[in-house]
Design a protein around this motif. Structure first.
Motif, PDB file in Angstrom:
ATOM      1  N   GLY A   2       0.845  -1.180   0.000  1.00  0.00           N
ATOM      2  CA  GLY A   2       0.000   0.000   0.000  1.00  0.00           C
ATOM      3  C   GLY A   2       0.885   1.236   0.000  1.00  0.00           C
ATOM      4  O   GLY A   2       2.107   1.158   0.167  1.00  0.00           O
ATOM      5  N   VAL A   3       0.273   2.391  -0.197  1.00  0.00           N
ATOM      6  CA  VAL A   3       1.002   3.657  -0.209  1.00  0.00           C
ATOM      7  C   VAL A   3       0.433   4.531   0.902  1.00  0.00           C
ATOM      8  O   VAL A   3      -0.789   4.689   1.010  1.00  0.00           O
ATOM      9  CB  VAL A   3       0.885   4.363  -1.575  1.00  0.00           C
ATOM     10  CG1 VAL A   3       1.680   5.663  -1.581  1.00  0.00           C
ATOM     11  CG2 VAL A   3       1.365   3.442  -2.697  1.00  0.00           C
ATOM     12  N   THR A   4       1.321   5.081   1.713  1.00  0.00           N
ATOM     13  CA  THR A   4       0.908   5.930   2.822  1.00  0.00           C
ATOM     14  C   THR A   4       1.653   7.256   2.780  1.00  0.00           C
ATOM     15  O   THR A   4       2.687   7.383   2.123  1.00  0.00           O
ATOM     16  CB  THR A   4       1.207   5.273   4.189  1.00  0.00           C
ATOM     17  OG1 THR A   4       2.618   5.258   4.412  1.00  0.00           O
ATOM     18  CG2 THR A   4       0.656   3.858   4.260  1.00  0.00           C
ATOM     19  N   VAL A   5       1.122   8.219   3.506  1.00  0.00           N
ATOM     20  CA  VAL A   5       1.847   9.446   3.819  1.00  0.00           C
ATOM     21  C   VAL A   5       1.967   9.481   5.333  1.00  0.00           C
ATOM     22  O   VAL A   5       0.962   9.405   6.050  1.00  0.00           O
ATOM     23  CB  VAL A   5       1.126  10.701   3.291  1.00  0.00           C
ATOM     24  CG1 VAL A   5       1.754  11.969   3.858  1.00  0.00           C
ATOM     25  CG2 VAL A   5       1.164  10.737   1.770  1.00  0.00           C
ATOM     26  N   VAL A   6       3.200   9.564   5.825  1.00  0.00           N
ATOM     27  CA  VAL A   6       3.470   9.638   7.254  1.00  0.00           C
ATOM     28  C   VAL A   6       3.689  11.110   7.591  1.00  0.00           C
ATOM     29  O   VAL A   6       4.422  11.806   6.892  1.00  0.00           O
ATOM     30  CB  VAL A   6       4.713   8.799   7.628  1.00  0.00           C
ATOM     31  CG1 VAL A   6       5.030   8.928   9.113  1.00  0.00           C
ATOM     32  CG2 VAL A   6       4.508   7.339   7.247  1.00  0.00           C
ATOM     33  N   THR A   7       3.037  11.576   8.663  1.00  0.00           N
ATOM     34  CA  THR A   7       3.125  12.983   9.045  1.00  0.00           C
ATOM     35  C   THR A   7       3.459  13.129  10.518  1.00  0.00           C
ATOM     36  O   THR A   7       3.166  12.248  11.332  1.00  0.00           O
ATOM     37  CB  THR A   7       1.799  13.709   8.761  1.00  0.00           C
ATOM     38  OG1 THR A   7       0.755  13.048   9.488  1.00  0.00           O
ATOM     39  CG2 THR A   7       1.467  13.725   7.276  1.00  0.00           C
ATOM     40  N   THR A   8       4.077  14.256  10.850  1.00  0.00           N
ATOM     41  CA  THR A   8       4.371  14.616  12.237  1.00  0.00           C
ATOM     42  C   THR A   8       4.631  16.117  12.266  1.00  0.00           C
ATOM     43  O   THR A   8       4.408  16.816  11.267  1.00  0.00           O
ATOM     44  CB  THR A   8       5.556  13.804  12.798  1.00  0.00           C
ATOM     45  OG1 THR A   8       5.618  13.979  14.222  1.00  0.00           O
ATOM     46  CG2 THR A   8       6.872  14.175  12.160  1.00  0.00           C
ATOM     47  N   LEU A   9       5.111  16.617  13.395  1.00  0.00           N
ATOM     48  CA  LEU A   9       5.508  18.013  13.531  1.00  0.00           C
ATOM     49  C   LEU A   9       6.979  18.070  13.897  1.00  0.00           C
ATOM     50  O   LEU A   9       7.474  17.234  14.653  1.00  0.00           O
ATOM     51  CB  LEU A   9       4.688  18.704  14.639  1.00  0.00           C
ATOM     52  CG  LEU A   9       3.173  18.731  14.474  1.00  0.00           C
ATOM     53  CD1 LEU A   9       2.525  19.356  15.710  1.00  0.00           C
ATOM     54  CD2 LEU A   9       2.776  19.487  13.225  1.00  0.00           C
ATOM     55  N   ASN A  10       7.684  19.077  13.380  1.00  0.00           N
ATOM     56  CA  ASN A  10       9.081  19.248  13.772  1.00  0.00           C
ATOM     57  C   ASN A  10       9.142  20.048  15.078  1.00  0.00           C
ATOM     58  O   ASN A  10       8.110  20.434  15.637  1.00  0.00           O
ATOM     59  CB  ASN A  10       9.917  19.866  12.643  1.00  0.00           C
ATOM     60  CG  ASN A  10       9.516  21.295  12.318  1.00  0.00           C
ATOM     61  OD1 ASN A  10       8.848  21.986  13.092  1.00  0.00           O
ATOM     62  ND2 ASN A  10       9.929  21.758  11.146  1.00  0.00           N
ATOM     63  N   GLN A  11      10.355  20.317  15.568  1.00  0.00           N
ATOM     64  CA  GLN A  11      10.513  20.991  16.854  1.00  0.00           C
ATOM     65  C   GLN A  11       9.957  22.410  16.843  1.00  0.00           C
ATOM     66  O   GLN A  11       9.607  22.942  17.890  1.00  0.00           O
ATOM     67  CB  GLN A  11      11.980  20.978  17.282  1.00  0.00           C
ATOM     68  CG  GLN A  11      12.423  19.585  17.705  1.00  0.00           C
ATOM     69  CD  GLN A  11      13.843  19.564  18.211  1.00  0.00           C
ATOM     70  OE1 GLN A  11      14.765  20.011  17.545  1.00  0.00           O
ATOM     71  NE2 GLN A  11      14.021  19.039  19.411  1.00  0.00           N
ATOM     72  N   ALA A  12       9.845  23.026  15.670  1.00  0.00           N
ATOM     73  CA  ALA A  12       9.267  24.366  15.555  1.00  0.00           C
ATOM     74  C   ALA A  12       7.744  24.321  15.426  1.00  0.00           C
ATOM     75  O   ALA A  12       7.097  25.352  15.283  1.00  0.00           O
ATOM     76  CB  ALA A  12       9.877  25.094  14.355  1.00  0.00           C
ATOM     77  N   GLY A  13       7.163  23.119  15.453  1.00  0.00           N
ATOM     78  CA  GLY A  13       5.725  22.966  15.328  1.00  0.00           C
ATOM     79  C   GLY A  13       5.227  22.980  13.897  1.00  0.00           C
ATOM     80  O   GLY A  13       4.020  23.030  13.655  1.00  0.00           O
ATOM     81  N   GLU A  14       6.141  22.890  12.937  1.00  0.00           N
ATOM     82  CA  GLU A  14       5.776  22.879  11.513  1.00  0.00           C
ATOM     83  C   GLU A  14       5.467  21.447  11.079  1.00  0.00           C
ATOM     84  O   GLU A  14       6.093  20.490  11.530  1.00  0.00           O
ATOM     85  CB  GLU A  14       6.930  23.434  10.669  1.00  0.00           C
ATOM     86  CG  GLU A  14       7.283  24.860  11.023  1.00  0.00           C
ATOM     87  CD  GLU A  14       8.643  25.280  10.466  1.00  0.00           C
ATOM     88  OE1 GLU A  14       8.779  26.475  10.172  1.00  0.00           O
ATOM     89  OE2 GLU A  14       9.545  24.419  10.345  1.00  0.00           O
ATOM     90  N   ARG A  15       4.504  21.338  10.161  1.00  0.00           N
ATOM     91  CA  ARG A  15       4.104  20.029   9.647  1.00  0.00           C
ATOM     92  C   ARG A  15       5.182  19.485   8.708  1.00  0.00           C
ATOM     93  O   ARG A  15       5.715  20.218   7.875  1.00  0.00           O
ATOM     94  CB  ARG A  15       2.791  20.137   8.892  1.00  0.00           C
ATOM     95  CG  ARG A  15       1.654  20.654   9.736  1.00  0.00           C
ATOM     96  CD  ARG A  15       0.406  20.845   8.947  1.00  0.00           C
ATOM     97  NE  ARG A  15       0.597  21.830   7.882  1.00  0.00           N
ATOM     98  CZ  ARG A  15      -0.360  22.546   7.343  1.00  0.00           C
ATOM     99  NH1 ARG A  15      -1.611  22.397   7.759  1.00  0.00           N
ATOM    100  NH2 ARG A  15      -0.117  23.405   6.388  1.00  0.00           N
ATOM    101  N   VAL A  16       5.484  18.213   8.854  1.00  0.00           N
ATOM    102  CA  VAL A  16       6.377  17.509   7.943  1.00  0.00           C
ATOM    103  C   VAL A  16       5.728  16.179   7.580  1.00  0.00           C
ATOM    104  O   VAL A  16       4.918  15.637   8.342  1.00  0.00           O
ATOM    105  CB  VAL A  16       7.790  17.278   8.534  1.00  0.00           C
ATOM    106  CG1 VAL A  16       8.490  18.587   8.826  1.00  0.00           C
ATOM    107  CG2 VAL A  16       7.732  16.436   9.794  1.00  0.00           C
ATOM    108  N   GLY A  17       6.063  15.675   6.404  1.00  0.00           N
ATOM    109  CA  GLY A  17       5.510  14.400   5.987  1.00  0.00           C
ATOM    110  C   GLY A  17       6.234  13.845   4.784  1.00  0.00           C
ATOM    111  O   GLY A  17       6.954  14.564   4.094  1.00  0.00           O
TER     112      GLY A  17
END
Length: 173
Positions: free
Chosen positions: A31-46
């Motif tokens: 399957g294909v996913t997008v993994v997301t989180t926040l960096n230390q500055a609170g910015e979205r990354v994925g």
């Protein structure tokens, strides 16, 4: 075994060994996913990932893997949480969007926020909001096992899958 290829991964030719292993792994449909989180500055990354698996129902655990050289790894390490967003066949463009270099991967999206604060991409086939339960190194990747705190799913879509280096369709009944 017509068309079969067999290789000893003896390390004498790392380039050939790597290519053979990559081609063999590519025979497994994922399957294909997008993994997301926040960096230390609170910015979205994925990032787009196909290294996702269920681990346990009790406790509810899922895992995903990320390369040691990936730009999102420091954010995953620091945040202690992540979301796994499972894509459906109509989200192929979204999958590519989350592989772009030097671009806002969240452009055009309005993510939801659930328990952990990790960005949840709406409209996916499934979403898993996870806190990091355990992380460890495995070769050239870091494996994150997440405790699933909240889940949502919509099985009314066909999944986006990846096989032999390309996106594929799976028709479901």
């Amino acid at each position: 075994m017509s068309g079969a290829h067999i290789f000893d991964l003896d390390g004498n030719d790392p380039t050939a060994d790597g290519r053979a292993l990559r081609d063999a792994f590519g025979c497994f449909t994922t399957g294909v996913t997008v993994v997301t989180t926040l960096n230390q500055a609170g910015e979205r990354v994925g990032f787009t990932a196909n290294s996702f698996a269920s681990v346990s129902l009790d406790p509810p655990l899922a895992l995903m893997c990320i390369g040691h050289d990936a730009s999102c790894l420091p954010a995953l390490e620091a945040s202690g949480f992540f979301a796994i967003n499972v894509l459906h066949v109509d989200q192929q463009v979204l999958s590519r969007q989350f592989t772009a270099k030097n671009a806002d991967r969240f452009e055009g999206l309005t993510p939801e926020v659930w328990k952990t604060g990790a960005p949840i991409i709406p409209g996916c086939m499934a979403n898993f909001d996870c806190e990091t339960h355990y992380a460890f190194d495995a070769g050239d990747h870091r494996v994150f096992v997440g405790k699933v705190l909240k889940v949502g799913y919509d099985p009314g879509h066909e999944p986006l899958v990846f096989l032999r280096g390309g996106y594929r369709r799976v028709h479901t009944d």
